[in-house]
Write a protein that holds these residues in place. Structure first.
Motif, PDB file in Angstrom:
ATOM      1  N   ALA A 126      -0.032 -32.758   0.142  1.00 44.39           N
ATOM      2  CA  ALA A 126       1.127 -31.688   2.164  1.00 44.39           C
ATOM      3  C   ALA A 126       0.457 -30.104   1.799  1.00 44.39           C
ATOM      4  O   ALA A 126      -0.119 -30.396   3.119  1.00 44.39           O
ATOM      5  N   GLU A 127       0.250 -29.946   1.097  1.00 41.86           N
ATOM      6  CA  GLU A 127      -0.538 -28.320   0.787  1.00 41.86           C
ATOM      7  C   GLU A 127      -1.524 -28.468   1.858  1.00 41.86           C
ATOM      8  O   GLU A 127      -1.529 -27.423   2.257  1.00 41.86           O
ATOM      9  N   ASP A 128      -2.736 -28.849   1.208  1.00 42.99           N
ATOM     10  CA  ASP A 128      -4.413 -28.825   1.297  1.00 42.99           C
ATOM     11  C   ASP A 128      -4.519 -29.422   2.577  1.00 42.99           C
ATOM     12  O   ASP A 128      -5.310 -28.803   3.593  1.00 42.99           O
ATOM     13  N   PHE A 129      -3.187 -30.462   3.254  1.00 41.56           N
ATOM     14  CA  PHE A 129      -3.895 -30.682   4.463  1.00 41.56           C
ATOM     15  C   PHE A 129      -2.767 -29.653   5.876  1.00 41.56           C
ATOM     16  O   PHE A 129      -4.014 -29.515   6.666  1.00 41.56           O
ATOM     17  N   LEU A 130      -2.040 -29.605   5.440  1.00 45.54           N
ATOM     18  CA  LEU A 130      -1.841 -27.552   6.193  1.00 45.54           C
ATOM     19  C   LEU A 130      -2.540 -26.817   6.685  1.00 45.54           C
ATOM     20  O   LEU A 130      -2.965 -26.085   7.304  1.00 45.54           O
ATOM     21  N   ARG A 131      -3.410 -26.490   5.191  1.00 48.51           N
ATOM     22  CA  ARG A 131      -4.132 -25.592   5.198  1.00 48.51           C
ATOM     23  C   ARG A 131      -5.338 -25.809   5.455  1.00 48.51           C
ATOM     24  O   ARG A 131      -5.816 -25.543   7.222  1.00 48.51           O
ATOM     25  N   GLN A 132      -6.030 -27.563   6.053  1.00 52.42           N
ATOM     26  CA  GLN A 132      -7.103 -27.695   6.368  1.00 52.42           C
ATOM     27  C   GLN A 132      -6.500 -27.511   8.197  1.00 52.42           C
ATOM     28  O   GLN A 132      -7.526 -27.077   8.358  1.00 52.42           O
ATOM     29  N   ALA A 133      -5.627 -28.492   8.107  1.00 56.18           N
ATOM     30  CA  ALA A 133      -5.236 -28.217   9.811  1.00 56.18           C
ATOM     31  C   ALA A 133      -4.943 -27.009  10.843  1.00 56.18           C
ATOM     32  O   ALA A 133      -5.461 -26.706  11.919  1.00 56.18           O
ATOM     33  N   ASP A 134      -5.020 -25.478   9.468  1.00 55.90           N
ATOM     34  CA  ASP A 134      -4.379 -24.082   9.851  1.00 55.90           C
ATOM     35  C   ASP A 134      -6.272 -23.883  10.414  1.00 55.90           C
ATOM     36  O   ASP A 134      -5.730 -23.329  11.338  1.00 55.90           O
ATOM     37  N   GLU A 135      -6.978 -24.496   9.145  1.00 59.67           N
ATOM     38  CA  GLU A 135      -8.064 -23.470   9.266  1.00 59.67           C
ATOM     39  C   GLU A 135      -8.572 -24.151  10.842  1.00 59.67           C
ATOM     40  O   GLU A 135     -10.386 -23.794  10.971  1.00 59.67           O
ATOM     41  N   THR A 178     -14.427 -34.600   7.716  1.00 60.16           N
ATOM     42  CA  THR A 178     -13.030 -34.140   6.391  1.00 60.16           C
ATOM     43  C   THR A 178     -12.693 -35.040   5.287  1.00 60.16           C
ATOM     44  O   THR A 178     -12.549 -36.118   5.263  1.00 60.16           O
ATOM     45  N   LEU A 179     -12.439 -34.617   4.041  1.00 61.12           N
ATOM     46  CA  LEU A 179     -12.561 -35.302   3.007  1.00 61.12           C
ATOM     47  C   LEU A 179     -11.360 -33.947   2.055  1.00 61.12           C
ATOM     48  O   LEU A 179     -12.158 -32.501   1.754  1.00 61.12           O
ATOM     49  N   LEU A 180     -10.963 -34.199   1.429  1.00 62.84           N
ATOM     50  CA  LEU A 180      -9.459 -33.990   0.279  1.00 62.84           C
ATOM     51  C   LEU A 180     -10.013 -34.417  -1.085  1.00 62.84           C
ATOM     52  O   LEU A 180      -9.498 -35.553  -0.875  1.00 62.84           O
ATOM     53  N   ARG A 181     -10.200 -33.896  -1.751  1.00 62.46           N
ATOM     54  CA  ARG A 181     -10.412 -33.804  -2.704  1.00 62.46           C
ATOM     55  C   ARG A 181     -10.293 -33.955  -4.632  1.00 62.46           C
ATOM     56  O   ARG A 181      -9.417 -32.488  -4.312  1.00 62.46           O
ATOM     57  N   TYR A 182      -9.569 -34.527  -5.158  1.00 61.96           N
ATOM     58  CA  TYR A 182      -8.396 -34.619  -6.512  1.00 61.96           C
ATOM     59  C   TYR A 182      -8.882 -35.050  -6.912  1.00 61.96           C
ATOM     60  O   TYR A 182      -8.238 -35.482  -8.444  1.00 61.96           O
ATOM     61  N   ASP A 183     -10.191 -35.828  -7.519  1.00 60.61           N
ATOM     62  CA  ASP A 183     -10.885 -36.182  -8.532  1.00 60.61           C
ATOM     63  C   ASP A 183     -11.523 -35.294  -9.741  1.00 60.61           C
ATOM     64  O   ASP A 183     -12.490 -35.335 -10.201  1.00 60.61           O
ATOM     65  N   ASP A 184     -10.978 -33.844  -9.320  1.00 63.78           N
ATOM     66  CA  ASP A 184     -11.801 -33.077  -9.859  1.00 63.78           C
ATOM     67  C   ASP A 184     -10.549 -32.616 -11.899  1.00 63.78           C
ATOM     68  O   ASP A 184      -9.718 -31.572 -10.732  1.00 63.78           O
ATOM     69  N   VAL A 185     -11.353 -32.694 -12.846  1.00 58.30           N
ATOM     70  CA  VAL A 185     -10.227 -31.789 -13.989  1.00 58.30           C
ATOM     71  C   VAL A 185     -10.142 -31.120 -13.827  1.00 58.30           C
ATOM     72  O   VAL A 185      -8.740 -30.655 -14.431  1.00 58.30           O
ATOM     73  N   VAL A 186     -11.571 -30.110 -13.472  1.00 63.71           N
ATOM     74  CA  VAL A 186     -10.976 -28.966 -13.667  1.00 63.71           C
ATOM     75  C   VAL A 186     -10.060 -28.132 -13.150  1.00 63.71           C
ATOM     76  O   VAL A 186      -9.771 -27.218 -13.178  1.00 63.71           O
ATOM     77  N   ARG A 187     -10.643 -28.601 -11.610  1.00 65.49           N
ATOM     78  CA  ARG A 187      -9.543 -27.740 -10.290  1.00 65.49           C
ATOM     79  C   ARG A 187      -8.448 -28.686 -10.371  1.00 65.49           C
ATOM     80  O   ARG A 187      -7.197 -27.592 -10.201  1.00 65.49           O
ATOM     81  N   PHE A 188      -7.271 -29.068 -10.725  1.00 63.91           N
ATOM     82  CA  PHE A 188      -6.406 -30.010 -10.674  1.00 63.91           C
ATOM     83  C   PHE A 188      -5.909 -30.226 -12.080  1.00 63.91           C
ATOM     84  O   PHE A 188      -6.063 -32.032 -11.985  1.00 63.91           O
TER      85      PHE A 188
END
Length: 131
Positions: free
Chosen positions: A121-130, A83-93
């Motif tokens: 928090a939003e992304d963690f909950l989304r991935q947990a639901d998946e 599991t990896l949440l990525r926030y190093d994408d300047v285009v996406r974020f």
């Protein structure tokens, strides 16, 4: 005082321009860091494996900082960590790279930290639901 000096230096016009140039390079796929040392990639794999054997899921997070080449990213791309949440994408974020939310190249202001924490928090909950 060192923190205040670092923030004041980040606000200098020439430093702000260098930051904007770096963000533009990332947006265009240029200026990435060298790949991480293999020992760090292996360390990510071992941590993930050890915790999984104890029924604990490790969540790797890349930060929206002025550096790239995370060993967790490489380990995830190779299928070595789950599991990896990525926030190093300047285009996406793009908001996470906004100079107004930055204390300096690597750190958020209080408001930036609030925005980043809400996103995680939003992304963690989304991935947990998946799962």
């Amino acid at each position: 005082a060192r923190g205040a000096e670092r923030h004041d230096r980040f606000l200098l016009p020439e430093v702000q321009q260098r930051y904007r140039d770096q963000i533009a390079d990332w947006r265009d796929g240029r200026g990435w860091a060298e790949p991480p040392a293999e020992v760090l990639v292996e360390h990510c794999r071992r941590m993930d494996e050890r915790l999984a054997s104890a029924s604990v899921q490790l969540l790797f997070v890349t930060l929206a900082g002025a550096y790239h080449g995370s060993p967790a990213v490489v380990a995830h791309e190779r299928g070595l960590v789950d599991t990896l949440l990525r926030y190093d994408d300047v285009v996406r974020f793009p908001d996470l790279f906004d100079p107004r939310l930055r204390f300096d190249f690597r750190h958020f202001t209080r408001e930036g930290a609030r925005v980043f924490t809400a996103q995680i928090a939003e992304d963690f909950l989304r991935q947990a639901d998946e799962r």
